[in-house]
Design a protein around this motif. Sequence first.
Motif, PDB file in Angstrom:
ATOM      1  N   GLU A  55       0.887  -1.269   0.262  1.00 35.48           N
ATOM      2  CA  GLU A  55      -0.047  -0.135  -0.065  1.00 35.48           C
ATOM      3  C   GLU A  55       0.977   1.296   0.094  1.00 35.48           C
ATOM      4  OE1 GLU A  55      -4.229  -0.973   2.038  1.00 35.48           O
ATOM      5  OE2 GLU A  55      -2.365  -1.240   3.434  1.00 35.48           O
ATOM      6  N   GLN A  56       2.130   1.036   0.580  1.00 40.47           N
ATOM      7  CA  GLN A  56       3.090   2.223   0.438  1.00 40.47           C
ATOM      8  C   GLN A  56       3.626   2.500  -0.756  1.00 40.47           C
ATOM      9  OE1 GLN A  56       2.491   4.009   3.252  1.00 40.47           O
ATOM     10  NE2 GLN A  56       1.219   2.062   3.648  1.00 40.47           N
ATOM     11  N   GLY A  57       3.365   1.558  -1.802  1.00 41.16           N
ATOM     12  CA  GLY A  57       4.138   1.691  -3.364  1.00 41.16           C
ATOM     13  C   GLY A  57       5.437   0.599  -3.369  1.00 41.16           C
ATOM     14  N   LEU A  58       5.452  -0.314  -2.448  1.00 38.40           N
ATOM     15  CA  LEU A  58       6.891  -0.993  -2.337  1.00 38.40           C
ATOM     16  C   LEU A  58       6.329  -2.282  -3.285  1.00 38.40           C
ATOM     17  CD1 LEU A  58       7.273   1.062  -0.137  1.00 38.40           C
ATOM     18  CD2 LEU A  58       8.840  -0.778   0.871  1.00 38.40           C
ATOM     19  N   ASP A  59       7.479  -2.872  -4.011  1.00 38.37           N
ATOM     20  CA  ASP A  59       7.135  -4.222  -4.593  1.00 38.37           C
ATOM     21  C   ASP A  59       7.769  -5.203  -3.647  1.00 38.37           C
ATOM     22  OD1 ASP A  59       7.443  -6.414  -6.183  1.00 38.37           O
ATOM     23  OD2 ASP A  59       9.467  -5.534  -7.354  1.00 38.37           O
ATOM     24  N   VAL A  60       6.775  -5.781  -3.303  1.00 39.39           N
ATOM     25  CA  VAL A  60       6.675  -6.684  -1.870  1.00 39.39           C
ATOM     26  C   VAL A  60       6.760  -8.207  -2.495  1.00 39.39           C
ATOM     27  CG1 VAL A  60       5.522  -7.409   0.003  1.00 39.39           C
ATOM     28  CG2 VAL A  60       5.485  -5.036  -0.650  1.00 39.39           C
ATOM     29  N   LEU A  61       7.809  -9.170  -1.683  1.00 41.82           N
ATOM     30  CA  LEU A  61       7.693 -10.510  -1.727  1.00 41.82           C
ATOM     31  C   LEU A  61       7.178 -10.700  -0.173  1.00 41.82           C
ATOM     32  CD1 LEU A  61       8.039 -13.320  -2.808  1.00 41.82           C
ATOM     33  CD2 LEU A  61      10.668 -13.149  -2.133  1.00 41.82           C
ATOM     34  N   SER A  62       6.102 -11.480  -0.201  1.00 45.46           N
ATOM     35  CA  SER A  62       5.755 -12.141   1.283  1.00 45.46           C
ATOM     36  C   SER A  62       6.066 -13.340   1.368  1.00 45.46           C
ATOM     37  CB  SER A  62       4.307 -11.881   1.411  1.00 45.46           C
ATOM     38  OG  SER A  62       3.646 -12.496   2.569  1.00 45.46           O
ATOM     39  N   LEU A  63       6.945 -13.887   2.302  1.00 44.29           N
ATOM     40  CA  LEU A  63       7.551 -15.081   2.396  1.00 44.29           C
ATOM     41  C   LEU A  63       7.074 -15.691   3.780  1.00 44.29           C
ATOM     42  CD1 LEU A  63       9.979 -16.884   1.084  1.00 44.29           C
ATOM     43  CD2 LEU A  63      11.369 -15.774   2.903  1.00 44.29           C
ATOM     44  N   ASP A  64       6.456 -16.893   3.548  1.00 43.81           N
ATOM     45  CA  ASP A  64       5.821 -17.625   4.660  1.00 43.81           C
ATOM     46  C   ASP A  64       5.834 -19.231   4.333  1.00 43.81           C
ATOM     47  OD1 ASP A  64       4.492 -16.913   7.487  1.00 43.81           O
ATOM     48  OD2 ASP A  64       3.584 -18.775   6.671  1.00 43.81           O
ATOM     49  N   PHE A  65       5.795 -20.104   5.057  1.00 41.64           N
ATOM     50  CA  PHE A  65       5.729 -21.506   4.853  1.00 41.64           C
ATOM     51  C   PHE A  65       4.159 -22.178   4.854  1.00 41.64           C
ATOM     52  CE2 PHE A  65       5.341 -22.196   9.125  1.00 41.64           C
ATOM     53  CZ  PHE A  65       6.216 -23.192   9.564  1.00 41.64           C
ATOM     54  N   SER A  66       3.237 -21.385   5.311  1.00 43.78           N
ATOM     55  CA  SER A  66       1.995 -21.651   5.319  1.00 43.78           C
ATOM     56  C   SER A  66       0.898 -21.376   4.174  1.00 43.78           C
ATOM     57  CB  SER A  66       1.262 -21.234   6.790  1.00 43.78           C
ATOM     58  OG  SER A  66      -0.035 -21.516   6.448  1.00 43.78           O
ATOM     59  N   PRO A  67       0.792 -22.599   3.510  1.00 45.09           N
ATOM     60  CA  PRO A  67      -0.135 -22.115   2.342  1.00 45.09           C
ATOM     61  C   PRO A  67      -1.476 -21.559   2.652  1.00 45.09           C
ATOM     62  CG  PRO A  67       0.787 -24.576   2.082  1.00 45.09           C
ATOM     63  CD  PRO A  67       1.002 -23.818   3.414  1.00 45.09           C
ATOM     64  N   ASN A  68      -2.172 -21.768   3.788  1.00 48.32           N
ATOM     65  CA  ASN A  68      -3.281 -21.236   4.166  1.00 48.32           C
ATOM     66  C   ASN A  68      -3.065 -19.641   4.515  1.00 48.32           C
ATOM     67  OD1 ASN A  68      -4.641 -23.459   4.203  1.00 48.32           O
ATOM     68  ND2 ASN A  68      -4.584 -23.931   6.525  1.00 48.32           N
ATOM     69  N   GLY A  69      -1.971 -19.216   5.125  1.00 50.79           N
ATOM     70  CA  GLY A  69      -1.570 -17.906   5.363  1.00 50.79           C
ATOM     71  C   GLY A  69      -1.244 -17.209   4.046  1.00 50.79           C
ATOM     72  N   GLN A  70      -0.561 -17.728   3.264  1.00 49.57           N
ATOM     73  CA  GLN A  70      -0.339 -17.053   2.034  1.00 49.57           C
ATOM     74  C   GLN A  70      -1.521 -16.807   1.214  1.00 49.57           C
ATOM     75  OE1 GLN A  70       3.297 -19.004   0.185  1.00 49.57           O
ATOM     76  NE2 GLN A  70       4.150 -17.042   0.823  1.00 49.57           N
ATOM     77  N   ALA A  71      -2.505 -17.810   1.385  1.00 50.36           N
ATOM     78  CA  ALA A  71      -3.930 -17.584   0.466  1.00 50.36           C
ATOM     79  C   ALA A  71      -4.424 -16.465   1.024  1.00 50.36           C
ATOM     80  CB  ALA A  71      -4.731 -18.813   0.908  1.00 50.36           C
ATOM     81  N   LYS A  72      -4.524 -16.234   2.389  1.00 48.13           N
ATOM     82  CA  LYS A  72      -5.098 -15.077   2.979  1.00 48.13           C
ATOM     83  C   LYS A  72      -4.481 -13.853   2.621  1.00 48.13           C
ATOM     84  CE  LYS A  72      -7.128 -16.500   7.218  1.00 48.13           C
ATOM     85  NZ  LYS A  72      -7.293 -17.050   8.557  1.00 48.13           N
ATOM     86  N   ALA A  73      -3.032 -13.922   2.607  1.00 49.59           N
ATOM     87  CA  ALA A  73      -2.438 -12.672   2.302  1.00 49.59           C
ATOM     88  C   ALA A  73      -2.780 -12.381   0.913  1.00 49.59           C
ATOM     89  CB  ALA A  73      -0.733 -13.199   2.443  1.00 49.59           C
ATOM     90  N   ARG A  74      -2.873 -13.288  -0.194  1.00 48.20           N
ATOM     91  CA  ARG A  74      -3.300 -12.721  -1.399  1.00 48.20           C
ATOM     92  C   ARG A  74      -4.646 -12.341  -1.561  1.00 48.20           C
ATOM     93  NH1 ARG A  74      -0.046 -17.456  -2.393  1.00 48.20           N
ATOM     94  NH2 ARG A  74      -1.983 -18.719  -2.728  1.00 48.20           N
ATOM     95  N   LYS A  75      -5.731 -12.857  -0.494  1.00 49.22           N
ATOM     96  CA  LYS A  75      -7.048 -12.361  -0.451  1.00 49.22           C
ATOM     97  C   LYS A  75      -6.806 -10.919   0.040  1.00 49.22           C
ATOM     98  CE  LYS A  75     -11.333 -13.689   1.837  1.00 49.22           C
ATOM     99  NZ  LYS A  75     -11.848 -14.569   2.708  1.00 49.22           N
ATOM    100  N   LEU A  76      -6.186 -10.541   0.940  1.00 50.88           N
ATOM    101  CA  LEU A  76      -6.031  -9.396   1.639  1.00 50.88           C
ATOM    102  C   LEU A  76      -5.755  -8.370   0.644  1.00 50.88           C
ATOM    103  CD1 LEU A  76      -6.413  -7.696   4.104  1.00 50.88           C
ATOM    104  CD2 LEU A  76      -4.106  -8.129   4.842  1.00 50.88           C
ATOM    105  N   ALA A  77      -4.445  -8.709  -0.074  1.00 45.40           N
ATOM    106  CA  ALA A  77      -3.863  -7.875  -1.083  1.00 45.40           C
ATOM    107  C   ALA A  77      -5.061  -7.330  -2.133  1.00 45.40           C
ATOM    108  CB  ALA A  77      -2.809  -8.444  -1.425  1.00 45.40           C
ATOM    109  N   ALA A  78      -5.859  -8.468  -2.641  1.00 46.17           N
ATOM    110  CA  ALA A  78      -6.787  -8.296  -3.778  1.00 46.17           C
ATOM    111  C   ALA A  78      -7.862  -7.026  -2.948  1.00 46.17           C
ATOM    112  CB  ALA A  78      -7.488  -9.689  -4.004  1.00 46.17           C
TER     113      ALA A  78
END
Length: 201
Positions: A55-78
Amino acid sequence: MSELERWQDRFAGEDYRFGTEPNLFLKSQAHRLRKGQTALSIADGEGRNGVFLAEQGLDVLSLDFSPNGQAKARKLAAARGVPIRTEQADVITWNYPPEAFDVVVAIFFQFATPAERAKIFAGIKRTLKPGGLLLLEGYGPKQLDYKTGGPSVLENLYTRELLQQEFGDFSSLDIREYDAEIFEGAGHGGMSALIDVVGVK
């Protein structure tokens, strides 16, 4: 239950365990961020911090080992209308590419043992560009008295001495220790013993 299964279970529901708002320390450092910078958010869980960086305009790589967490990260970003890249990986063994990021954000990843933490810290130092910014927050030893989140093992907690030893070769290093009430979803809440690092490589 393995560590992965434990986090998969924590992130399984619809609710965001640590909320959807960014960590307050990270938010307080927004003035240091610049649009177009590359950022790595390690152990980013359900994405609240990675999405804030985007949201601050950065090119972000979100690193985590939980597929459930990452699915929710993508949902939040959307939901917030920002792009975010996710990568499923163990932050302990991930190959931190050299001098790849302008900013590394490391908020509350204190599941790591001292030996594992040393690998992560070495990776953070390697992957930051010269002049790159480290924003790190964790719990100090007094957190064992508060019991409001974080590890129950003393050796996993941060001290000023430990952080100075690990990052003392940075061009600047500001370490702040304090107690504060935090409200971060069901996962973190109440009076907490915090330690913050703002470092420039």
